[in-house]
Write a protein that holds these residues in place. Structure first.
Motif, short mmCIF file in Angstrom:
data_model
loop_
_atom_site.label_atom_id
_atom_site.label_comp_id
_atom_site.label_asym_id
_atom_site.label_seq_id
_atom_site.Cartn_x
_atom_site.Cartn_y
_atom_site.Cartn_z
N THR A 105 0.83 -1.24 0.00
CA THR A 105 0.00 0.00 0.00
C THR A 105 0.84 1.25 0.00
O THR A 105 0.36 2.33 0.39
CB THR A 105 -0.91 -0.02 1.23
OG1 THR A 105 -0.08 -0.02 2.42
CG2 THR A 105 -1.82 -1.22 1.24
N GLU A 106 2.07 1.13 -0.43
CA GLU A 106 2.96 2.30 -0.39
C GLU A 106 2.46 3.42 -1.28
O GLU A 106 2.57 4.61 -0.92
CB GLU A 106 4.37 1.87 -0.80
CG GLU A 106 5.41 2.98 -0.72
CD GLU A 106 6.78 2.48 -1.10
OE1 GLU A 106 7.72 3.30 -1.05
OE2 GLU A 106 6.91 1.28 -1.43
N SER A 107 1.87 3.08 -2.38
CA SER A 107 1.39 4.12 -3.31
C SER A 107 -0.09 4.41 -3.15
O SER A 107 -0.66 5.16 -3.94
CB SER A 107 1.67 3.67 -4.75
OG SER A 107 1.01 2.44 -5.02
N TRP A 108 -0.72 3.81 -2.16
CA TRP A 108 -2.15 4.03 -1.98
C TRP A 108 -2.40 5.33 -1.22
O TRP A 108 -1.66 5.67 -0.28
CB TRP A 108 -2.79 2.89 -1.17
CG TRP A 108 -2.80 1.56 -1.90
CD1 TRP A 108 -2.18 1.23 -3.04
CD2 TRP A 108 -3.47 0.40 -1.42
NE1 TRP A 108 -2.39 -0.05 -3.39
CE2 TRP A 108 -3.21 -0.62 -2.38
CE3 TRP A 108 -4.26 0.08 -0.32
CZ2 TRP A 108 -3.71 -1.91 -2.25
CZ3 TRP A 108 -4.75 -1.21 -0.20
CH2 TRP A 108 -4.49 -2.19 -1.17
N PRO A 109 -3.42 6.08 -1.55
CA PRO A 109 -3.81 7.23 -0.71
C PRO A 109 -4.46 6.74 0.58
O PRO A 109 -4.85 5.57 0.68
CB PRO A 109 -4.80 8.00 -1.58
CG PRO A 109 -5.31 7.00 -2.55
CD PRO A 109 -4.21 6.02 -2.77
N VAL A 110 -4.57 7.62 1.53
CA VAL A 110 -5.13 7.24 2.82
C VAL A 110 -6.57 6.78 2.68
O VAL A 110 -7.02 5.86 3.38
CB VAL A 110 -5.03 8.42 3.82
CG1 VAL A 110 -5.62 8.06 5.18
CG2 VAL A 110 -3.58 8.84 4.00
N GLU A 111 -7.30 7.38 1.74
CA GLU A 111 -8.70 7.01 1.58
C GLU A 111 -8.87 5.55 1.11
O GLU A 111 -9.88 4.90 1.35
CB GLU A 111 -9.39 7.93 0.59
CG GLU A 111 -9.52 9.36 1.07
CD GLU A 111 -8.21 10.13 0.88
OE1 GLU A 111 -7.29 9.55 0.24
OE2 GLU A 111 -8.11 11.25 1.37
N ASP A 112 -7.86 4.99 0.42
CA ASP A 112 -7.97 3.61 -0.10
C ASP A 112 -7.51 2.57 0.91
O ASP A 112 -7.55 1.36 0.63
CB ASP A 112 -7.13 3.47 -1.37
CG ASP A 112 -7.71 4.28 -2.52
OD1 ASP A 112 -8.90 4.63 -2.42
OD2 ASP A 112 -6.98 4.54 -3.50
N LEU A 113 -7.05 3.01 2.06
CA LEU A 113 -6.60 2.06 3.06
C LEU A 113 -7.83 1.47 3.78
O LEU A 113 -8.23 1.94 4.85
CB LEU A 113 -5.65 2.73 4.06
CG LEU A 113 -4.31 3.18 3.48
CD1 LEU A 113 -3.50 3.95 4.54
CD2 LEU A 113 -3.52 1.99 2.97
N THR A 114 -8.41 0.49 3.17
CA THR A 114 -9.55 -0.20 3.77
C THR A 114 -9.13 -1.59 4.21
O THR A 114 -8.13 -2.15 3.74
CB THR A 114 -10.70 -0.31 2.77
OG1 THR A 114 -10.24 -1.04 1.63
CG2 THR A 114 -11.18 1.08 2.33
N ALA A 115 -9.92 -2.12 5.12
CA ALA A 115 -9.59 -3.46 5.63
C ALA A 115 -9.71 -4.52 4.53
O ALA A 115 -8.89 -5.45 4.44
CB ALA A 115 -10.52 -3.79 6.81
#
Length: 284
Positions: free
Chosen positions: A239-249
């Motif tokens: 998830t290094e390139s993921w935005p915070v909004e995409d950090l879902t379980a």
């Protein structure tokens, strides 16, 4: 061979002579008996042929017939032999029969004996008609049966041979010469044969397989158990390139292939790192 044939011929001729002379002696007695029971001159002359002639016919039948028919012919021969012997015996006991001076229908002085002798003498011609016809029919039937069987067997053999002839193997056709194959015609089939298993394997690999059911736990390949730090490191890399909004379980669970509970812990940890900018200790 000639001596045997001559001996047999002489024996047959001698037998015929003896039988002829015996018939002549018996003929005299039977003729007188026939005259006494009321036969005319012609009937009295033929009467001996009726009795002794049937004896000769029965004797010939015994030589031809077999089994029960032969026994029947022997009984007829024995019966007429005894009857002829009895009438000849009566002729010798009654001298009046020789000169024809005896009363008509009288063969014995005692009435019961006379009745029995007259019944016997008068029944012999009727018996000759019946038994003679039966013997001739049996002899003719016995001769025709082997002939018919021979014809049937010949016909069966002929039919079988014809059937075998019709079903016989036809001659083999003449061999046909084929032109010699060219080198290219030989190489192309070989190449096609060598490539055929690959194509078949590819076709089989692309064919969808049916469901085989749940794989038992024993047959499954065991997966290594990862620690919390290892899961966090893998989640950071995924998830290094993921935005915070995409950090879902759910997204983290799919990325690192872990359980929903651990994915929620990783989500909170990663969001805290992004917002605080520091490392957060993960509690397993």
């Amino acid at each position: 061979m000639n001596l045997k044939r001559k001996g047999r011929a002489a024996l047959v001729l001698a037998l015929v002579g003896v039988v002829g002379m015996a018939f002549r002696v018996s003929w005299n007695a039977l003729r007188d008996v026939a005259t006494t029971i009321g036969a005319d001159a012609t009937a009295a002359t033929l009467y001996p042929f009726v009795v002794d002639g049937l004896m000769a016919l029965a004797l010939i039948a015994t030589l031809v017939l077999t089994d029960r028919d032969r026994k029947f012919a022997l009984r007829v021969l024995a019966t007429y032999t005894v009857a002829s012997l009895l009438l000849n015996y009566v002729h010798g006991l009654v001298p009046e029969l020789h000169g024809g001076s005896v009363d008509w229908g009288r063969l014995a002085d005692w009435d019961p004996a006379n009745w029995a002798l007259v019944l016997l003498a008068t029944s012999l011609p009727v018996g000759s008609i019946y038994f003679g016809s039966d013997l001739v029919a049996k002899v003719l039937h016995h001769q025709s049966t082997p002939h018919a069987n021979a014809e049937e067997s010949t016909e069966a053999v002929r039919n079988r041979s014809m059937a075998d002839l019709e079903e016989s193997t036809p001659p083999a056709p003449a061999p046909v010469e084929l032109p010699a194959p060219t080198p290219s015609a030989v190489v192309e089939p070989v190449a096609a044969i060598e490539s055929a298993p690959v194509a078949v394997a590819a076709a089989e690999s692309t064919r969808p397989r049916g469901a085989t059911g749940r794989v038992p736990e024993v047959a499954r390949t065991p997966r290594p158990v990862r620690t919390a730090d290892e899961l966090l490191i893998e989640a950071r890399k995924a998830t290094e390139s993921w935005p915070v909004e995409d950090l879902t379980a759910e997204g983290i669970r799919r990325a690192v292939r872990t359980s929903p509970a651990k994915a929620r812990v990783l989500r909170e940890t990663l969001r805290a790192e992004r917002t605080d900018g520091g490392d957060v200790e993960v509690v397993a």
